[in-house]
Design a protein around this motif. Structure first.
Motif, PDB file in Angstrom:
ATOM      1  N   GLY A  29       0.814  -1.208   0.000  1.00 20.99           N
ATOM      2  CA  GLY A  29       0.000   0.000   0.000  1.00 20.99           C
ATOM      3  C   GLY A  29       0.849   1.259   0.000  1.00 20.99           C
ATOM      4  N   PHE A  30       1.900   1.248   0.792  1.00 28.35           N
ATOM      5  CA  PHE A  30       2.809   2.391   0.874  1.00 28.35           C
ATOM      6  C   PHE A  30       3.468   2.645  -0.479  1.00 28.35           C
ATOM      7  CE2 PHE A  30       7.211   3.879   1.715  1.00 28.35           C
ATOM      8  CZ  PHE A  30       6.911   5.112   2.270  1.00 28.35           C
ATOM      9  N   ALA A  41      -6.014   7.494  -0.741  1.00 30.78           N
ATOM     10  CA  ALA A  41      -6.981   7.027   0.260  1.00 30.78           C
ATOM     11  C   ALA A  41      -7.610   5.705  -0.154  1.00 30.78           C
ATOM     12  CB  ALA A  41      -8.062   8.085   0.481  1.00 30.78           C
ATOM     13  N   SER A  42      -7.898   5.557  -1.462  1.00 27.18           N
ATOM     14  CA  SER A  42      -8.501   4.308  -1.927  1.00 27.18           C
ATOM     15  C   SER A  42      -7.513   3.150  -1.810  1.00 27.18           C
ATOM     16  CB  SER A  42      -8.986   4.443  -3.374  1.00 27.18           C
ATOM     17  OG  SER A  42      -7.888   4.579  -4.266  1.00 27.18           O
ATOM     18  N   ALA A  66      -2.931   7.769   5.396  1.00 26.69           N
ATOM     19  CA  ALA A  66      -1.822   6.830   5.528  1.00 26.69           C
ATOM     20  C   ALA A  66      -1.392   6.648   6.980  1.00 26.69           C
ATOM     21  CB  ALA A  66      -0.645   7.303   4.684  1.00 26.69           C
ATOM     22  N   ALA A  67      -1.244   7.739   7.694  1.00 23.46           N
ATOM     23  CA  ALA A  67      -0.769   7.655   9.082  1.00 23.46           C
ATOM     24  C   ALA A  67      -1.733   6.858   9.947  1.00 23.46           C
ATOM     25  CB  ALA A  67      -0.575   9.049   9.658  1.00 23.46           C
ATOM     26  N   TYR A  68      -3.056   7.060   9.738  1.00 22.20           N
ATOM     27  CA  TYR A  68      -4.047   6.334  10.520  1.00 22.20           C
ATOM     28  C   TYR A  68      -3.981   4.833  10.225  1.00 22.20           C
ATOM     29  CZ  TYR A  68      -6.313  10.881  11.390  1.00 22.20           C
ATOM     30  OH  TYR A  68      -6.594  12.176  11.764  1.00 22.20           O
ATOM     31  N   TYR A 180     -10.180  -7.096  -7.876  1.00 19.55           N
ATOM     32  CA  TYR A 180     -11.178  -6.562  -8.792  1.00 19.55           C
ATOM     33  C   TYR A 180     -12.303  -5.805  -8.089  1.00 19.55           C
ATOM     34  CZ  TYR A 180      -9.388  -8.450 -13.120  1.00 19.55           C
ATOM     35  OH  TYR A 180      -8.612  -8.675 -14.223  1.00 19.55           O
ATOM     36  N   TYR A 181     -12.415  -5.989  -6.796  1.00 19.58           N
ATOM     37  CA  TYR A 181     -13.545  -5.391  -6.091  1.00 19.58           C
ATOM     38  C   TYR A 181     -13.177  -4.161  -5.288  1.00 19.58           C
ATOM     39  CZ  TYR A 181     -16.170  -9.313  -7.677  1.00 19.58           C
ATOM     40  OH  TYR A 181     -16.785 -10.217  -8.501  1.00 19.58           O
ATOM     41  N   THR A 182     -11.886  -3.930  -5.084  1.00 19.17           N
ATOM     42  CA  THR A 182     -11.474  -2.751  -4.334  1.00 19.17           C
ATOM     43  C   THR A 182     -10.342  -1.998  -5.029  1.00 19.17           C
ATOM     44  OG1 THR A 182     -12.047  -3.907  -2.295  1.00 19.17           O
ATOM     45  CG2 THR A 182     -10.716  -1.921  -2.080  1.00 19.17           C
ATOM     46  N   LEU A 183      -9.313  -2.708  -5.449  1.00 17.66           N
ATOM     47  CA  LEU A 183      -8.163  -2.032  -6.044  1.00 17.66           C
ATOM     48  C   LEU A 183      -8.491  -1.378  -7.383  1.00 17.66           C
ATOM     49  CD1 LEU A 183      -5.159  -4.434  -5.405  1.00 17.66           C
ATOM     50  CD2 LEU A 183      -5.512  -2.178  -4.431  1.00 17.66           C
ATOM     51  N   LEU A 184      -9.215  -2.092  -8.246  1.00 14.94           N
ATOM     52  CA  LEU A 184      -9.478  -1.590  -9.586  1.00 14.94           C
ATOM     53  C   LEU A 184     -10.689  -0.653  -9.558  1.00 14.94           C
ATOM     54  CD1 LEU A 184      -8.067  -2.187 -12.272  1.00 14.94           C
ATOM     55  CD2 LEU A 184      -9.924  -3.768 -12.800  1.00 14.94           C
TER      56      LEU A 184
END
Length: 313
Positions: A29-30, A41-42, A66-68, A180-184
């Motif tokens: 993610g980073f 944020a996504s 990111a920090a949270y 496919y359900y969150t990243l894209l």
């Protein structure tokens, strides 16, 4: 073996594996939020989703900064699967089964716990994050190395292997499913440059990027990546590999104890289903449907193992 000891070994290594998996997710993610994303944020939301911590996170925060997210996944006691929570639980289980472990394994677990408590005592700065994530991975590798180098290959070892295999299989499957359900962002991006970037992120999150490139060179397609992470028996974090380790470990226990239980039949059935598939049939069935069924299977097998061997997580 007493159910309490078997359960302690099984959960000790599940929690240790969870620490490493969480560190790898945060690193992925980073990486993409920092270098390739117009909507960080996504990306961080997808990390929390994949970690299975959305409900706990949403109860505390109303944005995916990111920090949270980093603090929540690494050190927040409100998150029962945070790295700090998981390493604490692993060490507690290790103390409970201390007489079943070699000195080297116990020392590796205890030193890892002490080191991470110190490292994660305060929120991690963004500039320090790569080093901290590397430390988490190294502590996990040291425990595994001590285990492989000093433990007898007996029922104690088999329960540790089952814990690792179950946790890895569940983690890899969730990473694939969330793609496919969150990243894209939408179906229109499938096959695009963004789609390829997301698949590369998935490979990196399970430390598969270099191994995949060795075998596939420049052929990075959804089918080739999914085939590698689902069906390739050579990669230690693929669903096929983890399922095989689970079947072998349960088979050793059946031989040692002279008893075949319900969990043995369940893992054999899952192995048969995996062997019957090619990546083409997986996509024909639907990637999400296939992965959902696999996750349901692996969780049911884990619960049945606990029932059959009479221990409680």
């Amino acid at each position: 073996m007493l159910g309490k000891t078997a359960g302690g070994l099984y959960w000790m290594f599940r929690f240790l594996e969870r620490c490493e998996n969480t560190a790898r997710l945060v690193e992925a993610g980073f990486r993409i939020a920092l270098t390739r994303s117009n909507d960080p944020a996504s990306e961080w939301k997808s990390v929390v989703t994949t970690a299975g911590a959305r409900s706990h996170y949403d109860a505390k925060y109303d944005s995916y900064e990111a920090a949270y997210v980093v603090d929540f996944l690494l050190r927040d006691p409100a998150n029962p699967s945070s790295v700090l929570s998981a390493v604490e639980k692993a060490r507690t289980n290790a103390r409970m089964v201390r007489t079943a472990l070699t000195t080297e394994v116990w020392e590796a677990v205890n030193e890892g716990w002490m080191g991470l408590k110190k490292t994660l005592k305060s929120p991690v700065k963004e500039t320090d994050l790569p080093a901290v994530l590397g430390e988490i991975r190294r502590h996990s590798a040291l425990v595994r190395g001590a285990m492989h180098g000093t433990m007898l290959r007996n029922d104690i070892y088999d329960f540790t292997q089952m814990g690792i295999a179950l946790e890895r299989a569940d983690n890899t499957a969730r990473i694939i499913d969330v793609k496919y359900y969150t990243l894209l962002p939408s179906a229109s991006f499938v096959g695009s440059a963004l789609d390829n970037v997301q698949w590369e992120t998935i490979l990196r999150s399970v430390s598969a990027h270099r191994s995949f490139r060795w075998l596939n060179d420049e052929n990075m397609t959804p089918a080739s990546v999914a085939d590698f992470l689902i069906l390739d028996p050579r990669f230690p974090r693929s669903l096929s590999f983890c399922s095989r380790i689970l079947e072998e470990s349960l088979g050793f226990l059946a031989k040692d104890y002279g008893t075949r239980l319900t969990c043995h039949d369940m893992i054999s059935a899952q192995r048969d289903r995996l062997r019957a598939h090619t990546i083409a049939t997986v996509f024909d069935e639907g990637l999400h449907q296939f992965i959902t069924a696999f996750i349901d299977d692996i969780n049911a097998i884990g619960q049945q193992i606990e029932t059959d061997y009479r221990f409680i997580g």
